[in-house]
Design a protein around this motif. Structure first.
Motif, PDB file in Angstrom:
ATOM      1  N   VAL A 187       0.839  -1.198   0.000  1.00  7.64           N
ATOM      2  CA  VAL A 187       0.000   0.000   0.000  1.00  7.64           C
ATOM      3  C   VAL A 187       0.869   1.242   0.000  1.00  7.64           C
ATOM      4  O   VAL A 187       2.036   1.210   0.427  1.00  7.64           O
ATOM      5  N   ARG A 188       0.278   2.322  -0.491  1.00  3.40           N
ATOM      6  CA  ARG A 188       0.849   3.658  -0.314  1.00  3.40           C
ATOM      7  C   ARG A 188      -0.060   4.396   0.651  1.00  3.40           C
ATOM      8  O   ARG A 188      -1.273   4.145   0.685  1.00  3.40           O
ATOM      9  N   LEU A 189       0.482   5.293   1.433  1.00  6.66           N
ATOM     10  CA  LEU A 189      -0.283   5.992   2.458  1.00  6.66           C
ATOM     11  C   LEU A 189      -0.275   7.490   2.166  1.00  6.66           C
ATOM     12  O   LEU A 189       0.777   8.142   2.258  1.00  6.66           O
ATOM     13  N   SER A 190      -1.437   8.006   1.796  1.00  8.99           N
ATOM     14  CA  SER A 190      -1.542   9.440   1.522  1.00  8.99           C
ATOM     15  C   SER A 190      -2.077  10.160   2.750  1.00  8.99           C
ATOM     16  O   SER A 190      -2.843   9.587   3.539  1.00  8.99           O
ATOM     17  N   ALA A 191      -1.694  11.409   2.894  1.00  6.07           N
ATOM     18  CA  ALA A 191      -2.168  12.210   4.016  1.00  6.07           C
ATOM     19  C   ALA A 191      -3.649  12.520   3.834  1.00  6.07           C
ATOM     20  O   ALA A 191      -4.084  12.913   2.758  1.00  6.07           O
ATOM     21  N   TYR A 192      -4.439  12.354   4.884  1.00  4.30           N
ATOM     22  CA  TYR A 192      -5.874  12.616   4.812  1.00  4.30           C
ATOM     23  C   TYR A 192      -6.150  14.040   4.363  1.00  4.30           C
ATOM     24  O   TYR A 192      -7.020  14.279   3.520  1.00  4.30           O
ATOM     25  N   ASP A 193      -5.423  14.994   4.908  1.00  8.20           N
ATOM     26  CA  ASP A 193      -5.692  16.394   4.602  1.00  8.20           C
ATOM     27  C   ASP A 193      -4.879  16.927   3.423  1.00  8.20           C
ATOM     28  O   ASP A 193      -5.121  18.033   2.954  1.00  8.20           O
ATOM     29  N   PHE A 194      -3.939  16.141   2.934  1.00  8.37           N
ATOM     30  CA  PHE A 194      -3.178  16.494   1.735  1.00  8.37           C
ATOM     31  C   PHE A 194      -3.073  15.244   0.859  1.00  8.37           C
ATOM     32  O   PHE A 194      -2.025  14.593   0.806  1.00  8.37           O
ATOM     33  N   PRO A 195      -4.168  14.893   0.175  1.00  6.51           N
ATOM     34  CA  PRO A 195      -4.220  13.585  -0.499  1.00  6.51           C
ATOM     35  C   PRO A 195      -3.148  13.379  -1.559  1.00  6.51           C
ATOM     36  O   PRO A 195      -2.862  12.238  -1.924  1.00  6.51           O
TER      37      PRO A 195
ATOM     38  N   GLN B 254      -0.056  14.016  -1.175  1.00  2.66           N
ATOM     39  CA  GLN B 254       1.224  13.814  -0.515  1.00  2.66           C
ATOM     40  C   GLN B 254       1.247  12.429   0.142  1.00  2.66           C
ATOM     41  O   GLN B 254       0.256  12.002   0.733  1.00  2.66           O
ATOM     42  N   TYR B 255       2.388  11.755   0.036  1.00  6.03           N
ATOM     43  CA  TYR B 255       2.498  10.364   0.461  1.00  6.03           C
ATOM     44  C   TYR B 255       3.598  10.191   1.511  1.00  6.03           C
ATOM     45  O   TYR B 255       4.619  10.900   1.492  1.00  6.03           O
ATOM     46  N   LEU B 256       3.368   9.230   2.388  1.00  4.95           N
ATOM     47  CA  LEU B 256       4.367   8.889   3.403  1.00  4.95           C
ATOM     48  C   LEU B 256       5.568   8.251   2.698  1.00  4.95           C
ATOM     49  O   LEU B 256       5.436   7.228   2.025  1.00  4.95           O
ATOM     50  N   ARG B 257       6.737   8.873   2.865  1.00  7.03           N
ATOM     51  CA  ARG B 257       7.938   8.413   2.158  1.00  7.03           C
ATOM     52  C   ARG B 257       9.119   8.312   3.108  1.00  7.03           C
ATOM     53  O   ARG B 257       9.275   9.150   4.013  1.00  7.03           O
ATOM     54  N   HIS B 258       9.960   7.313   2.875  1.00  7.18           N
ATOM     55  CA  HIS B 258      11.247   7.285   3.571  1.00  7.18           C
ATOM     56  C   HIS B 258      12.294   7.878   2.625  1.00  7.18           C
ATOM     57  O   HIS B 258      12.325   7.585   1.429  1.00  7.18           O
ATOM     58  N   TYR B 259      13.111   8.737   3.166  1.00  9.28           N
ATOM     59  CA  TYR B 259      14.149   9.388   2.366  1.00  9.28           C
ATOM     60  C   TYR B 259      15.336   9.619   3.280  1.00  9.28           C
ATOM     61  O   TYR B 259      15.229  10.308   4.314  1.00  9.28           O
TER      62      TYR B 259
ATOM     63  N   LEU C 250      11.351   9.872   7.728  1.00  9.83           N
ATOM     64  CA  LEU C 250       9.984   9.829   7.200  1.00  9.83           C
ATOM     65  C   LEU C 250       9.496  11.245   6.895  1.00  9.83           C
ATOM     66  O   LEU C 250       9.588  12.141   7.741  1.00  9.83           O
ATOM     67  N   TRP C 251       8.951  11.381   5.690  1.00  5.86           N
ATOM     68  CA  TRP C 251       8.470  12.683   5.227  1.00  5.86           C
ATOM     69  C   TRP C 251       7.140  12.520   4.503  1.00  5.86           C
ATOM     70  O   TRP C 251       6.800  11.431   4.046  1.00  5.86           O
ATOM     71  N   LEU C 252       6.417  13.622   4.390  1.00  6.31           N
ATOM     72  CA  LEU C 252       5.310  13.676   3.437  1.00  6.31           C
ATOM     73  C   LEU C 252       5.897  14.230   2.146  1.00  6.31           C
ATOM     74  O   LEU C 252       6.392  15.365   2.110  1.00  6.31           O
ATOM     75  N   ALA C 253       5.839  13.441   1.100  1.00 12.39           N
ATOM     76  CA  ALA C 253       6.472  13.822  -0.166  1.00 12.39           C
ATOM     77  C   ALA C 253       5.404  14.075  -1.227  1.00 12.39           C
ATOM     78  O   ALA C 253       4.377  13.395  -1.271  1.00 12.39           O
ATOM     79  N   THR C 254       5.682  15.042  -2.077  1.00  9.28           N
ATOM     80  CA  THR C 254       4.733  15.486  -3.099  1.00  9.28           C
ATOM     81  C   THR C 254       5.281  15.195  -4.492  1.00  9.28           C
ATOM     82  O   THR C 254       6.377  15.657  -4.827  1.00  9.28           O
TER      83      THR C 254
ATOM     84  N   THR D  85       5.841   3.206  -1.022  1.00  4.22           N
ATOM     85  CA  THR D  85       5.070   1.967  -0.977  1.00  4.22           C
ATOM     86  C   THR D  85       5.528   1.126   0.212  1.00  4.22           C
ATOM     87  O   THR D  85       6.731   0.933   0.414  1.00  4.22           O
ATOM     88  N   TRP D  86       4.535   0.629   0.969  1.00  2.00           N
ATOM     89  CA  TRP D  86       4.827  -0.082   2.213  1.00  2.00           C
ATOM     90  C   TRP D  86       4.102  -1.428   2.229  1.00  2.00           C
ATOM     91  O   TRP D  86       2.948  -1.534   1.803  1.00  2.00           O
ATOM     92  N   SER D  87       4.790  -2.419   2.736  1.00  2.00           N
ATOM     93  CA  SER D  87       4.187  -3.727   2.903  1.00  2.00           C
ATOM     94  C   SER D  87       3.717  -3.880   4.358  1.00  2.00           C
ATOM     95  O   SER D  87       4.495  -3.650   5.298  1.00  2.00           O
ATOM     96  N   VAL D  88       2.435  -4.199   4.533  1.00  2.00           N
ATOM     97  CA  VAL D  88       1.875  -4.376   5.878  1.00  2.00           C
ATOM     98  C   VAL D  88       2.174  -5.800   6.344  1.00  2.00           C
ATOM     99  O   VAL D  88       1.673  -6.774   5.766  1.00  2.00           O
TER     100      VAL D  88
END
Length: 795
Positions: A745-753, A755-760, A764-768, A786-789
């Protein structure tokens, strides 16, 4: 706009009336105005002085040149038949060079007309040849002469105006033709037969336009200098006077004045109301055909709805804009006294529950409506496109870019614009032009509502038009619920939007209509449907890029979010479309309107430059993103789900880093290698309890395993483990899953759809996508987000 940083083609069908019109024009002697080439030597001689006058007229230099600026004929601008859904074979175009004068607003007819203007371009425009500021203290005067063709003898003569802004008064041979017309966006006509003299007739027109100093529908117009200048914001140069085609047509004493065509494909029929003038006791026969073959015909009373069979109807849609030909014959007994041509598209538009959410449905199916905000302004003609090809161009560009919808923003275009939308296949949201921002008085409300009704009447048969937008962001707002209910009752065949941008600028939601409409810049935001209304994004985007050499006022452009280069513009825009497809559409969003198709004056938000010379974005890439969005809406729209109230760990899927997991450390989010031999603290830090989203149950929040009450949340792009109780915290601590590759899955911010949770770099950042920060780097963007649960490291 929010103030913040294959059937029979109607064109082929219209070819015959257009050629007949040229014959009529050749017979029309035009003195002191538009000169036209005549076929007879006598007519040519009669028009020679006018031709010389026309040659002496010249346009003013345009501040920006479109591909069509220099293609506008001096004598015959916009020669195409102006009313495609009610055609007659004989007509005469009065566009061209007219005598012109400006007086004070309260003055009578001037003693002389010392200037010349090219109709139908407004006085503020370069293409008119006048190009100067007009204020509420001015009255515009137009004059020309004409002779009615001899083969029109015995018929009534109608003088038609596509539109004039704002109060228009007409005289023929010194006698006033009916009452003055008040309204800037609707067509109007006069029967001038009894005012004609049998020879050379003099036509005089006055127009007074107070623009924003009045209380009428004005849209984006504001009185200001016509030369490019700094500032201006989201409002633009005024457009005063005649701005659509002026023309003559002969009719019988009894004639068809309007056709109301309502497709009913579910019952294989077309509902028809033929409206007429002088038609008491007459019948109407309506025939529907395609490719010259009749598919259905029926006869009924004028002014009363009846139905024409259309067996096995070929449905109209953006992907297949099939049009049927329609002919209406007015009958007096068995004698045909009038005939008009038209066309229709068999389609339905409505609202239905799809997957438990209210959605707009086209032909019974949900199709995501992706479009742009279209202001309809031109640097050379302001309110009037220089040519019919130019008018078509912007709609064709929507198709080229993969859009299936266009929102015509607080302006109403000529009927040929709707014809092109019908033929090309674009869904149209039509705004009623707003009054000024202040609360209107009783007289203004009466005028505005009457003009709105006339606009609806004139365009109600267009298959492309699927939604009426009553008001925008509270501009001149009043009686929102009443107006929406009355518009729905007046035209129950379309969706109604009581207020576009109910979340913006002090606007008040009437609470009714078919959609709840938010404006979010840059967006796409979190608009959700209600039990009775679909969710739409009436405005979003506003990504800006200024193209050197193609700026209205160099250095004066603004946008909602400037992009440093075209690569970022493309990545950012496609990222927004992808976020709508992946995140917001599955959670209830049904339509989106991007700001905007072209730059407009100092607005640099366009996908194209204001002069239409440059397409800023990658057409193929944008088209693919739009197509993916539309296709996804017609497949399963079920959101991705995660296991609730279970402990899980989130593993990195980027190649070479798949042994790393999301963990918190010293209150911040990181990734780190975790193995069976890792200490208990690390395994706890890398374990999260998935719970329903703190800001919305359709998404999820991630609670710390070893710090109860603390959640993964973003703050200023960085991601932390924190606690909180505010609405902002709850939104920041909510993430929406998007389907990734191989079950991840990819995880997008609820209030900034977008933008995605990214490791860099292990953080951890919200990346656009298309963003300008270091952590927005496009390399491995999808993999890093992209993250594996997985099973939890600390059960």
């Amino acid at each position: 706009m929010r103030r913040v940083p294959a059937g029979r083609r109607p064109f082929a069908r219209m070819g015959r009336p257009a050629r007949w019109a040229i014959t009529a024009l050749a017979a029309l002697t035009l003195v002191g105005g538009t000169a036209l080439t005549a076929t007879a030597p006598a007519a040519a001689a009669a028009t020679a002085p006018a031709a010389a006058a026309a040659r002496a007229w010249t346009p003013k230099p345009s501040p920006m040149t479109t591909p069509w600026t220099n293609q506008v004929p001096t004598d015959t601008p916009l020669p195409e038949y102006p009313r495609p859904q009610l055609t007659r074979p004989d007509w005469a175009n009065l566009n061209g060079i007219w005598d012109f004068a400006v007086t004070s607003a309260d003055a009578g007819r001037p003693a002389s007309f010392t200037e010349r203007i090219r109709v139908p371009f407004v006085a503020e425009s370069a293409l008119s040849g006048i190009q100067r500021k007009i204020t509420q203290n001015d009255k515009l005067w137009y004059q020309r002469t004409f002779t009615v063709p001899s083969d029109w003898n015995g018929r009534r003569v109608q003088l038609n105006f596509g539109a004039g802004d704002w109060r228009t008064t007409v005289w023929v041979n010194g006698r006033q033709a009916g009452a003055a017309h008040s309204g800037g966006y609707d067509a109007f006509s006069y029967d001038i037969t009894d005012l004609l003299n049998g020879g050379t007739n003099t036509l005089v027109v006055s127009v007074w336009d107070p623009t924003e100093t009045g209380s009428q529908a004005v849209g984006k117009q504001r009185i200001r200098d016509v030369a490019p200048h700094a500032g201006g914001g989201i409002f633009y140069t005024a457009a005063s006077g005649l701005w659509q085609t002026v023309w003559l047509e002969p009719t019988a004493p009894a004639y068809v004045s309007r056709l109301d065509l309502v497709p009913d494909p579910a019952n294989s029929r077309l509902k028809v109301t033929v409206r007429g003038t002088g038609t008491s006791g007459h019948q109407a026969r309506v025939t529907v055909s395609t490719g010259g073959t009749t598919v259905g015909t029926a006869t009924g009373a004028v002014g009363t709805e009846f139905t024409v069979p259309v067996p096995n109807p070929h449905l109209w849609s953006p992907d297949d804009p099939f049009l049927y030909d329609v002919r209406a014959d007015l009958l007096s007994g068995t004698t045909t006294v009038d005939s008009v041509g038209s066309y229709t598209g068999m389609r339905t538009i409505g609202l239905a529950s799809v997957g438990g959410m209210q959605r707009p449905v086209l032909n019974g199916k949900f199709v995501f409506q992706t479009g742009t905000l279209d202001q309809g302004y031109w640097p050379d003609g302001i309110y009037t496109a220089p040519t019919d090809a130019a008018l078509r161009h912007d709609l064709q560009k929507h198709k080229d870019l993969g859009f299936n919808m266009v929102r015509k923003h607080i302006k109403v275009e000529p009927q040929r614009w709707f014809y092109w939308a019908d033929r090309l296949g674009l869904l149209v949201w039509q705004d009623m032009p707003a009054m000024d921002l202040r609360t209107p008085d009783t007289a203004a409300r009466t005028q505005w509502e009457a003009e709105y009704d006339r606009v609806i009447d004139q365009h109600r048969s267009s298959p492309s038009l699927v939604m009426w937008v009553d008001q925008n962001e509270g501009w001149g707002q009043y009686d929102q619920a009443r107006i929406a209910a009355e518009v729905k009752a007046y035209d129950p065949t379309r969706l109604v939007n009581n207020m576009s941008g109910v979340n913006c600028c002090g606007s008040v939601d009437g609470g009714n209509g078919d959609v709840v409409d938010h404006h979010v810049y840059v967006g796409p935001g979190t608009t959700v449907p209600s039990d009775t209304r679909a969710a739409v994004l009436g405005e979003f985007g506003g990504l800006g890029f200024k193209v050197a050499g193609h700026e209205w006022y160099p250095g004066g452009g603004f946008s909602y979010e400037d992009q440093p280069d075209l690569a970022h513009l493309n990545n950012r825009f496609v990222g927004l479309l992808d976020a709508i497809r992946e995140v917001r559409m599955p959670r209830g969003l049904s339509a989106s309107v991007y700001t905007e198709i072209t730059d407009v004056e100092n607005e640099a938000n366009g996908l194209l430059t204001y002069d239409r010379q440059v397409v800023k974005v990658d057409e193929a890439r944008v088209r693919a993103a739009n197509r993916a969005l539309i296709d996804a809406s017609q497949a399963s729209t079920t959101p991705v789900t995660l296991p609730v109230d279970q402990y899980k760990s989130l593993r990195v899927t980027t190649p070479g880093y798949t042994d790393r997991y999301l963990r918190h450390r010293d209150g911040a989010g990181f990734t780190e290698v975790v193995t069976g031999g890792s200490d208990a603290l690390l395994r706890n830090d890398a374990t999260w309890r998935i719970v329903p989203g703190l800001a919305g149950s359709g998404c999820y929040s991630f609670a710390s395993r070893n710090y109860p009450g603390q959640y993964l949340r973003h703050r200023e792009y960085r991601v932390y483990k924190e606690s909180g109780s505010t609405d902002l915290f709850r939104a920041d601590a909510t993430f929406c899953p998007v389907r990734g590759a191989n079950g991840a899955v990819r995880l997008s911010a609820y209030d900034f759809p977008e933008q995605y949770l990214r490791h860099y770099n292990a953080e951890l950042w919200l990346a656009t996508p298309g963003g300008t920060h270091t952590w927005d780097n496009p390399a491995l963007f999808t993999e890093d987000t992209t993250w594996s649960v997985e099973a939890p490291w600390a059960p």
